[in-house]
Design a protein around this motif. Structure first.
Motif, PDB file in Angstrom:
ATOM      1  N   LEU A 166      -7.719   2.574   6.756  1.00  0.00           N
ATOM      2  CA  LEU A 166      -6.850   3.389   5.890  1.00  0.00           C
ATOM      3  C   LEU A 166      -7.422   4.676   5.999  1.00  0.00           C
ATOM      4  O   LEU A 166      -8.638   4.999   5.839  1.00  0.00           O
ATOM      5  N   ARG A 167      -6.491   5.814   6.111  1.00  0.00           N
ATOM      6  CA  ARG A 167      -6.826   7.162   5.923  1.00  0.00           C
ATOM      7  C   ARG A 167      -5.906   7.816   5.013  1.00  0.00           C
ATOM      8  O   ARG A 167      -4.845   7.178   4.770  1.00  0.00           O
ATOM      9  N   TYR A 168      -6.076   8.987   4.749  1.00  0.00           N
ATOM     10  CA  TYR A 168      -5.073   9.775   3.860  1.00  0.00           C
ATOM     11  C   TYR A 168      -4.920  11.071   4.391  1.00  0.00           C
ATOM     12  O   TYR A 168      -5.533  12.072   4.802  1.00  0.00           O
ATOM     13  N   SER A 169      -3.560  11.424   4.382  1.00  0.00           N
ATOM     14  CA  SER A 169      -2.789  12.880   4.739  1.00  0.00           C
ATOM     15  C   SER A 169      -3.418  13.670   3.657  1.00  0.00           C
ATOM     16  O   SER A 169      -3.234  13.645   2.388  1.00  0.00           O
ATOM     17  N   VAL A 170      -4.149  14.911   4.105  1.00  0.00           N
ATOM     18  CA  VAL A 170      -4.699  15.855   3.227  1.00  0.00           C
ATOM     19  C   VAL A 170      -3.647  16.533   2.422  1.00  0.00           C
ATOM     20  O   VAL A 170      -3.521  16.808   1.005  1.00  0.00           O
ATOM     21  N   PRO A 171      -2.749  17.229   2.921  1.00  0.00           N
ATOM     22  CA  PRO A 171      -1.704  17.925   2.221  1.00  0.00           C
ATOM     23  C   PRO A 171      -1.057  17.068   1.235  1.00  0.00           C
ATOM     24  O   PRO A 171      -0.724  17.405   0.114  1.00  0.00           O
ATOM     25  N   LEU A 172      -0.471  15.789   1.557  1.00  0.00           N
ATOM     26  CA  LEU A 172       0.163  15.042   0.527  1.00  0.00           C
ATOM     27  C   LEU A 172      -0.993  14.427  -0.531  1.00  0.00           C
ATOM     28  O   LEU A 172      -0.499  14.305  -1.678  1.00  0.00           O
ATOM     29  N   THR A 173      -2.204  14.471  -0.397  1.00  0.00           N
ATOM     30  CA  THR A 173      -3.093  14.040  -1.290  1.00  0.00           C
ATOM     31  C   THR A 173      -3.185  15.001  -2.415  1.00  0.00           C
ATOM     32  O   THR A 173      -3.142  14.881  -3.427  1.00  0.00           O
ATOM     33  N   ALA A 186       0.769   9.334   1.053  1.00  0.00           N
ATOM     34  CA  ALA A 186      -0.381   9.973   1.870  1.00  0.00           C
ATOM     35  C   ALA A 186      -1.014   8.942   2.489  1.00  0.00           C
ATOM     36  O   ALA A 186      -1.888   9.375   3.501  1.00  0.00           O
ATOM     37  N   LEU A 187      -1.033   7.637   2.271  1.00  0.00           N
ATOM     38  CA  LEU A 187      -1.750   6.597   2.834  1.00  0.00           C
ATOM     39  C   LEU A 187      -1.277   6.494   4.520  1.00  0.00           C
ATOM     40  O   LEU A 187      -0.100   6.373   4.824  1.00  0.00           O
ATOM     41  N   ARG A 188      -2.326   6.481   5.432  1.00  0.00           N
ATOM     42  CA  ARG A 188      -2.165   6.307   6.784  1.00  0.00           C
ATOM     43  C   ARG A 188      -2.698   4.996   7.187  1.00  0.00           C
ATOM     44  O   ARG A 188      -3.808   4.923   6.876  1.00  0.00           O
ATOM     45  N   MET A 189      -2.187   4.145   8.101  1.00  0.00           N
ATOM     46  CA  MET A 189      -2.463   2.888   8.564  1.00  0.00           C
ATOM     47  C   MET A 189      -1.850   2.734   9.921  1.00  0.00           C
ATOM     48  O   MET A 189      -0.817   3.247  10.205  1.00  0.00           O
ATOM     49  N   HIS A 190      -2.261   1.372  10.395  1.00  0.00           N
ATOM     50  CA  HIS A 190      -1.572   0.860  11.605  1.00  0.00           C
ATOM     51  C   HIS A 190      -0.566  -0.081  11.067  1.00  0.00           C
ATOM     52  O   HIS A 190      -0.706  -1.063  11.331  1.00  0.00           O
ATOM     53  N   GLY A 191       0.385   0.639  10.708  1.00  0.00           N
ATOM     54  CA  GLY A 191       1.702  -0.135  10.420  1.00  0.00           C
ATOM     55  C   GLY A 191       2.426   0.691   9.214  1.00  0.00           C
ATOM     56  O   GLY A 191       2.492   1.915   9.390  1.00  0.00           O
ATOM     57  N   TYR A 234       3.142  -3.979   6.319  1.00  0.00           N
ATOM     58  CA  TYR A 234       3.357  -4.611   7.755  1.00  0.00           C
ATOM     59  C   TYR A 234       2.409  -3.764   8.649  1.00  0.00           C
ATOM     60  O   TYR A 234       2.189  -2.623   8.642  1.00  0.00           O
ATOM     61  N   LEU A 235       1.682  -4.655   9.762  1.00  0.00           N
ATOM     62  CA  LEU A 235       1.247  -4.284  10.737  1.00  0.00           C
ATOM     63  C   LEU A 235       1.846  -3.728  11.965  1.00  0.00           C
ATOM     64  O   LEU A 235       2.940  -4.315  12.319  1.00  0.00           O
ATOM     65  N   ASP A 236       1.584  -2.658  12.933  1.00  0.00           N
ATOM     66  CA  ASP A 236       2.147  -2.438  13.992  1.00  0.00           C
ATOM     67  C   ASP A 236       0.911  -2.244  15.157  1.00  0.00           C
ATOM     68  O   ASP A 236       0.239  -1.276  15.090  1.00  0.00           O
ATOM     69  N   PRO A 237       0.776  -3.262  15.613  1.00  0.00           N
ATOM     70  CA  PRO A 237      -0.355  -3.415  16.683  1.00  0.00           C
ATOM     71  C   PRO A 237      -0.248  -2.223  17.651  1.00  0.00           C
ATOM     72  O   PRO A 237      -1.334  -1.983  18.251  1.00  0.00           O
ATOM     73  N   GLY A 238       0.803  -1.722  18.118  1.00  0.00           N
ATOM     74  CA  GLY A 238       0.842  -0.843  19.087  1.00  0.00           C
ATOM     75  C   GLY A 238       0.515   0.611  18.798  1.00  0.00           C
ATOM     76  O   GLY A 238       0.275   1.657  19.673  1.00  0.00           O
TER      77      GLY A 238
END
Length: 272
Positions: A76-83, A132-137, A198-202
Motif C-alpha cells: 500500500l502506497r499513497y498519492s502525495v497530491p491527493l493526501t 490517494a491509496l495505491r495498490m496492486h488492484g 480486488y487484486l490485479d496480479p498484472g
C-alpha cells in the motif's frame, strides 16, 4: 478479492486514532467557544484556529487508523497530491461550517447549515484520502454503507457544533469531545466497512509514497501543531478572565499603553 484487515498493528491504531480525534475535537470546540465570545478580528482568528484544529484532527485520525489497514497480497502506497488535498478539504470545508455557526444570526439554521457542511467536509476528506491509496488492484464501495458513513459524519459535526455553542463548563465540554471523537471514529470505520478490495496480479509498479516516507512525518507535524495549539488555548485568557483583571485594575499584555517615543532635540528646543 483481496482480504482486508483494519488491525494490522493490533488495537494500537484504533485506540490512538480515537485519542487524536478527541484531541482535535476538544481543541476545535474550545476555539469555537472562544470565537463566539469574541468580536471583530479576534472572532475570525479563533474560528480559523478551530477549523484548523478540527480539520487536522480528523485528517490525522484517518491516517493513524490507516496505518493498521492492510490488504493481503499487495503493498500500500499513497498519492502525495491527493493526501495533501484531503487535508486541505478537511480544513477548508470545516472552516465553512464553523464560520456559519460563528456568524449565523439564527442559532438553529446556522447549526444545521454548519453541521451539514462540516459533516460533508469530514466525509469528503475520508474518501479523498481513500482515493490517494495505491495498490496492486483497486477498491469498490458498498453505496448503502457509504451513505451511512456520511450521515454519521453530518450527525457528529452537528452535535459537536451544538456542544460548542451551548456547553460552558469543562466537564461537559470534555464529555462532548469524547463523544465527538467516538462519532468520527465510527464514521471512519463505517466507511472502511464499505470497502471491498480486488487484486490485479498484472500490475507491477506502484507510484506514490510509502506510509513511513510521507504520511508518518506529516502526521507527526500535524500532531505537533495540535499540541502547540492546545497549549496556546490553555494559556490564553478568556473574556471572563479579562473582565476580572479589568475590575482588579490589571492590564493584559495587549492593553498596556505603548511606550512613548523619546523627544527629539528639536522638541526639547521648542519646549524651552
Amino acid at each position: 478479492m483481496g482480504t482486508t484487515s483494519h488491525l494490522g498493528s493490533g488495537w494500537l491504531t484504533p485506540a490512538l486514532s480515537y485519542v487524536v480525534a478527541c484531541a482535535g475535537a476538544a481543541i476545535g470546540l474550545r476555539c469555537t467557544l472562544r470565537g463566539l465570545a469574541a468580536t471583530g478580528a479576534a472572532r475570525r482568528n479563533w474560528l480559523l484556529t478551530a477549523a484548523a484544529a478540527i480539520g487536522c484532527g480528523v485528517w490525522t485520525m484517518h491516517f493513524v487508523a490507516m496505518f493498521g489497514f492492510t490488504v493481503d497480497g499487495t503493498e500500500l502506497r499513497y498519492s502525495v497530491p491527493l493526501t495533501v488535498l484531503g487535508l486541505l478539504v478537511a480544513v477548508v470545508v470545516t472552516g465553512l461550517g464553523v464560520f456559519a455557526v460563528g456568524y449565523g444570526r439564527r442559532c438553529g439554521p446556522a447549526l444545521l447549515t454548519g453541521g451539514l457542511v462540516t459533516g460533508l467536509g469530514i466525509a469528503a476528506m475520508h474518501y479523498v484520502g481513500m482515493a490517494a491509496l495505491r495498490m496492486h488492484g483497486g477498491l469498490r464501495y458498498d453505496p448503502g454503507t457509504v451513505a451511512l458513513s456520511v450521515l454519521i459524519a453530518v450527525g457528529a459535526a452537528t452535535g459537536a457544533l451544538w456542544a460548542a455553542v451551548t456547553i460552558r463548563n469543562v466537564a461537559a465540554a470534555t464529555a462532548a469531545s469524547l463523544v465527538m471523537g467516538l462519532a468520527v471514529s465510527c464514521m471512519h470505520y463505517t466507511g472502511m466497512a464499505a470497502v471491498h478490495a480486488y487484486l490485479d496480479p498484472g500490475r507491477t509498479g506502484l507510484d506514490g509514497a510509502g506510509p513511513m516516507e510521507f504520511v508518518f512525518p506529516l502526521v507527526v507535524g500535524i500532531g505537533s501543531f495540535l499540541f502547540i495549539t492546545a497549549a496556546f488555548v490553555a494559556l490564553s485568557p478568556t473574556t471572563r478572565d479579562r473582565a476580572v483583571r479589568r475590575e482588579a485594575g490589571e492590564l493584559t499584555i495587549e492593553e498596556f499603553p505603548a511606550r512613548p517615543a523619546r523627544p527629539t532635540p528639536e522638541q526639547h528646543h521648542r519646549a524651552a
